[in-house]
Design a protein around this motif. Sequence first.
Motif, PDB file in Angstrom:
ATOM      1  N   GLN A  33      -5.736   5.773  -2.301  1.00 23.86           N
ATOM      2  CA  GLN A  33      -5.178   4.423  -2.415  1.00 23.86           C
ATOM      3  C   GLN A  33      -6.201   3.427  -2.953  1.00 23.86           C
ATOM      4  OE1 GLN A  33      -4.801   6.580   0.060  1.00 23.86           O
ATOM      5  NE2 GLN A  33      -2.903   6.287   1.224  1.00 23.86           N
ATOM      6  N   ILE A  34      -7.494   3.704  -2.790  1.00 22.19           N
ATOM      7  CA  ILE A  34      -8.509   2.783  -3.311  1.00 22.19           C
ATOM      8  C   ILE A  34      -8.486   2.752  -4.830  1.00 22.19           C
ATOM      9  CG2 ILE A  34     -10.366   4.512  -3.291  1.00 22.19           C
ATOM     10  CD1 ILE A  34     -10.665   0.697  -2.613  1.00 22.19           C
ATOM     11  N   ARG A  37      -9.482  16.621  -8.443  1.00 16.43           N
ATOM     12  CA  ARG A  37      -8.570  15.729  -7.721  1.00 16.43           C
ATOM     13  C   ARG A  37      -8.944  14.265  -7.961  1.00 16.43           C
ATOM     14  NH1 ARG A  37      -8.878  18.060  -3.273  1.00 16.43           N
ATOM     15  NH2 ARG A  37     -10.599  16.817  -2.454  1.00 16.43           N
ATOM     16  N   THR A  38     -10.251  13.969  -7.985  1.00 14.33           N
ATOM     17  CA  THR A  38     -10.693  12.599  -8.255  1.00 14.33           C
ATOM     18  C   THR A  38     -10.218  12.132  -9.622  1.00 14.33           C
ATOM     19  OG1 THR A  38     -12.648  12.854  -6.847  1.00 14.33           O
ATOM     20  CG2 THR A  38     -12.727  11.124  -8.534  1.00 14.33           C
ATOM     21  N   GLY A  78       0.817  -1.192   0.000  1.00 13.28           N
ATOM     22  CA  GLY A  78       0.000   0.000   0.000  1.00 13.28           C
ATOM     23  C   GLY A  78       0.859   1.253   0.000  1.00 13.28           C
ATOM     24  N   ALA A  79       0.249   2.366   0.371  1.00 13.05           N
ATOM     25  CA  ALA A  79       0.949   3.653   0.384  1.00 13.05           C
ATOM     26  C   ALA A  79       0.437   4.482   1.543  1.00 13.05           C
ATOM     27  CB  ALA A  79       0.734   4.395  -0.938  1.00 13.05           C
ATOM     28  N   ASP A  80       1.358   5.204   2.173  1.00 10.84           N
ATOM     29  CA  ASP A  80       1.006   6.087   3.286  1.00 10.84           C
ATOM     30  C   ASP A  80       0.166   5.370   4.338  1.00 10.84           C
ATOM     31  OD1 ASP A  80       2.189   8.718   2.462  1.00 10.84           O
ATOM     32  OD2 ASP A  80       0.883   8.372   0.731  1.00 10.84           O
ATOM     33  N   GLU A 132     -18.105   6.261  -6.608  1.00 13.37           N
ATOM     34  CA  GLU A 132     -19.151   7.171  -6.146  1.00 13.37           C
ATOM     35  C   GLU A 132     -18.615   8.391  -5.398  1.00 13.37           C
ATOM     36  OE1 GLU A 132     -23.417   7.325  -3.897  1.00 13.37           O
ATOM     37  OE2 GLU A 132     -22.457   5.405  -4.212  1.00 13.37           O
ATOM     38  N   PRO A 133     -17.641   8.246  -4.487  1.00 19.26           N
ATOM     39  CA  PRO A 133     -17.255   9.401  -3.675  1.00 19.26           C
ATOM     40  C   PRO A 133     -16.154  10.243  -4.311  1.00 19.26           C
ATOM     41  CG  PRO A 133     -16.146   7.456  -2.873  1.00 19.26           C
ATOM     42  CD  PRO A 133     -16.989   7.012  -4.045  1.00 19.26           C
ATOM     43  N   VAL A 134     -15.893  11.366  -3.671  1.00 14.87           N
ATOM     44  CA  VAL A 134     -14.770  12.230  -4.041  1.00 14.87           C
ATOM     45  C   VAL A 134     -13.492  11.660  -3.429  1.00 14.87           C
ATOM     46  CG1 VAL A 134     -13.796  14.563  -3.834  1.00 14.87           C
ATOM     47  CG2 VAL A 134     -16.269  14.241  -4.178  1.00 14.87           C
ATOM     48  N   ILE A 135     -12.415  11.683  -4.175  1.00 17.44           N
ATOM     49  CA  ILE A 135     -11.128  11.191  -3.700  1.00 17.44           C
ATOM     50  C   ILE A 135     -10.340  12.338  -3.065  1.00 17.44           C
ATOM     51  CG2 ILE A 135      -8.899  10.267  -4.450  1.00 17.44           C
ATOM     52  CD1 ILE A 135     -10.405   8.611  -6.515  1.00 17.44           C
ATOM     53  N   GLY A 136      -9.744  12.043  -1.908  1.00 21.19           N
ATOM     54  CA  GLY A 136      -8.974  13.047  -1.184  1.00 21.19           C
ATOM     55  C   GLY A 136      -7.481  12.884  -1.363  1.00 21.19           C
ATOM     56  N   LYS A 137      -6.733  13.357  -0.375  1.00 23.10           N
ATOM     57  CA  LYS A 137      -5.273  13.277  -0.393  1.00 23.10           C
ATOM     58  C   LYS A 137      -4.818  12.020   0.338  1.00 23.10           C
ATOM     59  CE  LYS A 137      -4.842  18.322  -0.527  1.00 23.10           C
ATOM     60  NZ  LYS A 137      -4.333  19.540   0.155  1.00 23.10           N
ATOM     61  N   PRO A 138      -3.609  11.505   0.027  1.00 23.17           N
ATOM     62  CA  PRO A 138      -3.181  10.209   0.572  1.00 23.17           C
ATOM     63  C   PRO A 138      -3.220  10.101   2.094  1.00 23.17           C
ATOM     64  CG  PRO A 138      -1.725  10.877  -1.203  1.00 23.17           C
ATOM     65  CD  PRO A 138      -2.634  12.040  -0.947  1.00 23.17           C
TER      66      PRO A 138
END
Length: 406
Positions: free
Chosen positions: A121-122, A151-152, A72-74, A100-106
């Motif tokens: 990471q998903i 960002r997404t 994985g990461a972070d 479906e959702p908005v992607i954030g920061k790691p």
Amino acid sequence: MTSRPSCRALRFLFTSAALVAVLTGCGFMGGSGGSASKGGERSFTVAAAGDLLIHPQLIDQARTDAKETGLGADGLDFGPLMAGIEPVISKADLAICHMEPVIGKPKGPFESYPNFLVPPQIAKTAKDIGYDTCSTASNHSIDHGYAGVKRTLDTLDAVGLEHTGSFRTEKDALTPLIIDVKGVKVAQISFAFGFNAHSLPKGKRWLVNRNDLGRIETAEKRARAAGAEVVILSIHWGREHHPNPSTPQLEFARQLARQTGIDLVIGHHAHVVQPMEKVDGTWIAYGLGNQVARHDVPTGLTEEGVIGWFTFTERGGEWEVEPRYVPTLVEIPPDPEIGADGTPAGSAKGQVENYRLVDVAAELGRDDLSDLERSRLRLAFERVEGTMLNRGAVKDGLKPLTELPD
């Protein structure tokens, strides 16, 4: 399309039971991988699954798994959570997810309902298990405005996932997504019914596709003009937590089947499985349920999902679609019981210990299941089967990709 190595999820799994499950799944496909049919017609397969919705408990699971796997990461590894469906997803010629959702920061911050913000990471895990493209039009698309959309999409680009439904520019919104699948040009379009309490920003009405028959017709025509031979619609619609499609869903499905040339409709949003139905020659998957989620109040139905498996075959210049379905289940560990001494009590045999997404039929093929595990899985399979067929689709040939084991 690029070829994908089979059973890459093995690197995620570190218990002997999970290894048995994946090895069982790796051999089940039996000739459905999209080769040309006996008559020499062109043919390819599509796998499409339900909502990817990452709640806090699943983030905690990814954190725990990262400590075990060192991957994985972070500090987050979603691989073990998702590994159970890799044998199906990676085998399809085209695999479609619904982000479906908005992607954030790691490293976060992350948010849950009502304004989702989930770990990037998903997206890497979705690519690793075999997804090629994701629909991104949903009622949560603009939870965090234009910046969240950008960002997404930037994140999906970074891991190599195609996407459609939300856009960074008007030019992007007017440019069809067309993917070469075994020499066939396949277009994906994606639309959503609305955006909860949020409104599309002025000057950026193109940011996310909103459900409208005329707009969908226009998107299909634009894709055809760009060379698309097959058009697949991902649509966010219906009522949450209702296994039966709503009257507006049924009516809109008939409009889509009768007034457009769309070849396949795959639905999202209900968070529970809804039926498939052939309407005037067009297959409608009303709702594929959740691919992976952990709602505050799990109902059993919210943990069940379906991977739709569709074989497209060209005959006489027309595309025929043969539908199958793969029941899936998110296994949820119970809250720990506290013993009389105030410490957590030991778990019972067959009790779920980690959040895991499984292919129900593949899991039932294991010979090391407890009676409790087998009962839980059979219930999920039979309940999904009953829902999938409750609009008479069996007469049109709908059946599971892998039958329920004895």
